[in-house]
Write a protein that holds these residues in place. Structure first.
Motif, PDB file in Angstrom:
ATOM      1  N   PHE A 100      -3.262   3.882  -9.271  1.00 22.72           N
ATOM      2  CA  PHE A 100      -4.104   3.957  -7.448  1.00 22.72           C
ATOM      3  C   PHE A 100      -4.959   2.280  -7.689  1.00 22.72           C
ATOM      4  O   PHE A 100      -4.801   2.086  -6.636  1.00 22.72           O
ATOM      5  CB  PHE A 100      -4.485   4.890  -7.746  1.00 22.72           C
ATOM      6  CG  PHE A 100      -4.275   5.125  -6.217  1.00 22.72           C
ATOM      7  CD1 PHE A 100      -3.777   5.903  -5.141  1.00 22.72           C
ATOM      8  CD2 PHE A 100      -6.232   4.917  -6.148  1.00 22.72           C
ATOM      9  CE1 PHE A 100      -4.076   5.304  -4.075  1.00 22.72           C
ATOM     10  CE2 PHE A 100      -5.925   5.319  -4.509  1.00 22.72           C
ATOM     11  CZ  PHE A 100      -5.418   5.100  -3.770  1.00 22.72           C
ATOM     12  N   HIS A 112       0.560  -1.298  -0.301  1.00 23.58           N
ATOM     13  CA  HIS A 112      -0.116  -0.043  -0.112  1.00 23.58           C
ATOM     14  C   HIS A 112       0.976   1.128  -0.016  1.00 23.58           C
ATOM     15  O   HIS A 112       0.651   2.695  -0.903  1.00 23.58           O
ATOM     16  CB  HIS A 112      -0.925   0.061   1.129  1.00 23.58           C
ATOM     17  CG  HIS A 112      -2.291  -0.910   0.801  1.00 23.58           C
ATOM     18  ND1 HIS A 112      -3.387  -0.068   1.010  1.00 23.58           N
ATOM     19  CD2 HIS A 112      -2.373  -1.844   0.191  1.00 23.58           C
ATOM     20  CE1 HIS A 112      -4.592  -1.090   1.346  1.00 23.58           C
ATOM     21  NE2 HIS A 112      -3.528  -1.806   0.582  1.00 23.58           N
ATOM     22  N   ILE A 131      -4.211   0.136  -5.511  1.00 25.84           N
ATOM     23  CA  ILE A 131      -4.367  -0.198  -4.112  1.00 25.84           C
ATOM     24  C   ILE A 131      -5.176  -0.854  -4.046  1.00 25.84           C
ATOM     25  O   ILE A 131      -5.746  -1.689  -2.999  1.00 25.84           O
ATOM     26  CB  ILE A 131      -4.575   0.682  -3.453  1.00 25.84           C
ATOM     27  CG1 ILE A 131      -3.090   1.017  -3.337  1.00 25.84           C
ATOM     28  CG2 ILE A 131      -5.484   0.966  -2.461  1.00 25.84           C
ATOM     29  CD1 ILE A 131      -2.626   2.417  -2.851  1.00 25.84           C
ATOM     30  N   ILE A 185       2.182   1.691  -3.604  1.00 26.07           N
ATOM     31  CA  ILE A 185       1.384   2.440  -4.339  1.00 26.07           C
ATOM     32  C   ILE A 185       1.395   3.610  -4.281  1.00 26.07           C
ATOM     33  O   ILE A 185       0.579   4.666  -4.912  1.00 26.07           O
ATOM     34  CB  ILE A 185       0.464   1.914  -4.555  1.00 26.07           C
ATOM     35  CG1 ILE A 185       0.474   0.097  -4.933  1.00 26.07           C
ATOM     36  CG2 ILE A 185      -0.686   1.715  -5.735  1.00 26.07           C
ATOM     37  CD1 ILE A 185      -0.734  -1.235  -4.295  1.00 26.07           C
ATOM     38  N   VAL A 186       0.884   4.647  -3.293  1.00 23.40           N
ATOM     39  CA  VAL A 186       0.766   5.595  -2.648  1.00 23.40           C
ATOM     40  C   VAL A 186       1.815   6.677  -2.846  1.00 23.40           C
ATOM     41  O   VAL A 186       0.986   7.687  -3.515  1.00 23.40           O
ATOM     42  CB  VAL A 186       0.159   5.478  -0.992  1.00 23.40           C
ATOM     43  CG1 VAL A 186       0.542   6.856  -0.606  1.00 23.40           C
ATOM     44  CG2 VAL A 186      -0.520   5.039  -1.088  1.00 23.40           C
ATOM     45  N   TYR A 231      -7.195   8.202   0.331  1.00 20.03           N
ATOM     46  CA  TYR A 231      -6.542   6.865   1.624  1.00 20.03           C
ATOM     47  C   TYR A 231      -7.230   6.375   1.774  1.00 20.03           C
ATOM     48  O   TYR A 231      -7.950   5.281   1.530  1.00 20.03           O
ATOM     49  CB  TYR A 231      -5.303   6.567   0.724  1.00 20.03           C
ATOM     50  CG  TYR A 231      -4.551   5.909   1.586  1.00 20.03           C
ATOM     51  CD1 TYR A 231      -4.724   4.161   0.368  1.00 20.03           C
ATOM     52  CD2 TYR A 231      -4.546   5.506   2.989  1.00 20.03           C
ATOM     53  CE1 TYR A 231      -4.506   3.618   1.080  1.00 20.03           C
ATOM     54  CE2 TYR A 231      -4.009   3.815   3.767  1.00 20.03           C
ATOM     55  CZ  TYR A 231      -3.832   2.926   2.643  1.00 20.03           C
ATOM     56  OH  TYR A 231      -3.479   1.847   2.973  1.00 20.03           O
ATOM     57  N   ILE A 245      -4.740  -0.758   6.443  1.00 20.24           N
ATOM     58  CA  ILE A 245      -4.491   0.973   6.559  1.00 20.24           C
ATOM     59  C   ILE A 245      -4.141   1.631   7.187  1.00 20.24           C
ATOM     60  O   ILE A 245      -3.724   2.555   7.151  1.00 20.24           O
ATOM     61  CB  ILE A 245      -6.335   1.389   6.248  1.00 20.24           C
ATOM     62  CG1 ILE A 245      -6.905   0.679   5.078  1.00 20.24           C
ATOM     63  CG2 ILE A 245      -6.175   2.919   5.620  1.00 20.24           C
ATOM     64  CD1 ILE A 245      -6.976   0.215   3.904  1.00 20.24           C
ATOM     65  N   SER A 287       1.297   6.554  -6.956  1.00 18.43           N
ATOM     66  CA  SER A 287       0.676   7.433  -7.216  1.00 18.43           C
ATOM     67  C   SER A 287       0.927   9.183  -6.836  1.00 18.43           C
ATOM     68  O   SER A 287       0.092   9.584  -8.080  1.00 18.43           O
ATOM     69  CB  SER A 287      -0.751   6.812  -6.925  1.00 18.43           C
ATOM     70  OG  SER A 287      -0.444   5.890  -7.415  1.00 18.43           O
ATOM     71  N   THR A 316      -6.424  -4.720  -1.385  1.00 15.22           N
ATOM     72  CA  THR A 316      -7.769  -4.259  -0.126  1.00 15.22           C
ATOM     73  C   THR A 316      -8.534  -5.567  -0.498  1.00 15.22           C
ATOM     74  O   THR A 316      -8.722  -6.496   0.082  1.00 15.22           O
ATOM     75  CB  THR A 316      -8.301  -2.781  -0.786  1.00 15.22           C
ATOM     76  OG1 THR A 316      -7.062  -1.784   0.022  1.00 15.22           O
ATOM     77  CG2 THR A 316      -9.552  -2.347   0.822  1.00 15.22           C
ATOM     78  N   GLN A 375     -10.543   3.550   0.369  1.00  8.58           N
ATOM     79  CA  GLN A 375      -9.826   2.348   0.819  1.00  8.58           C
ATOM     80  C   GLN A 375     -11.256   1.946   2.458  1.00  8.58           C
ATOM     81  O   GLN A 375     -11.541   0.907   1.923  1.00  8.58           O
ATOM     82  CB  GLN A 375      -9.179   2.219   1.632  1.00  8.58           C
ATOM     83  CG  GLN A 375      -7.714   2.297   0.515  1.00  8.58           C
ATOM     84  CD  GLN A 375      -7.938   1.201  -1.019  1.00  8.58           C
ATOM     85  OE1 GLN A 375      -7.507   0.421  -0.385  1.00  8.58           O
ATOM     86  NE2 GLN A 375      -7.819   2.101  -1.795  1.00  8.58           N
TER      87      GLN A 375
END
Length: 225
Positions: free
Chosen positions: A55, A26, A58, A29-30, A125, A78, A33, A62, A129
């Motif tokens: 993005f 996670h 994610i 990827i954040v 995010y 998260i 992005s 999840t 999420q």
């Protein structure tokens, strides 16, 4: 593609082994992005950003987390990822603003523009999420077709994520281009992310889950939290 799976008692060991990997995924990827969202791209004549293509990973991660180890462990992913992702996103955004390496000296001063992007990403995010987890788990428990839960969760989760990110990051931004075009970019970004999710990542979810079922023999049905 998987339809229904028998419960198994391996939920807690599986959750313990997957959590660190999922948190790291996670955060990565954040960070990617937030870097890519600074680089505009034109798709079929509309303004968007490269972040729209990265993005959705994610949401795939999840949804698989909720399906395999439950809603509560997914929420823990998260909460553990959000603050490190915020800090790392700011650092990477300052060092590589506009896609160019600016040198370590760039960290010597506070960059309000990049921090606003990182803060917007943090809020989007968390909100996106948590909504994705709730919608996915609710539909999954009703025993509907395997693809319905990830598809519905992507539609609503990414809508909230996109709206929160672009409004916080670029409304009255110091960047003239983004200030003028953020609404258009947000709509195109959402359309791109949703298309990628529904056409690529929902089938990828089904294939990944089927592969895990074959590897483990069966996958636990997580308890509701």
């Amino acid at each position: 593609m998987p339809t229904s799976l028998a419960p198994a008692p391996a939920r807690l060991p599986l959750a313990a082994s997957l959590l660190p990997l999922l948190v790291a995924l996670h955060i990565a990827i954040v960070i990617a992005s937030n870097y890519l969202v600074q680089i505009p791209v034109t798709l079929l004549g509309f303004h968007s950003t490269w972040g729209a293509l990265s993005f959705p990973f994610i949401f795939l991660a999840t949804d698989l987390t909720v399906r395999l180890i439950g809603k509560a462990p997914a929420r823990r992913v998260i909460t553990r990822a959000m603050l490190p992702a915020l800090v790392a996103s700011y650092v990477v955004g300052v060092l590589f603003r506009d896609g160019q390496f600016n040198g370590l000296a760039a960290l010597g001063g506070f960059n309000a523009f990049v921090f606003r992007i990182a803060l917007a990403s943090f809020a989007a995010y968390v909100l996106g999420q948590l909504l994705d987890i709730q919608v996915f788990d609710r539909i999954r428990q009703r025993g509907r077709a395997w693809w319905l839960a990830p598809a519905a969760a992507s539609i609503v989760g990414q809508a909230l994520d996109t709206a929160a990110f672009f409004s916080i990051a670029f409304w009255r931004s110091s960047d003239p281009f983004m200030a003028a075009h953020w609404v258009e970019i947000a709509w195109v970004d959402y359309a791109v992310k949703l298309s990628v999710s529904l056409l690529l990542f929902v089938p990828a979810y089904g294939m990944a889950l089927a592969a895990i079922v074959r590897a483990l023999g069966r996958v636990p049905e997580p308890a509701a939290a």
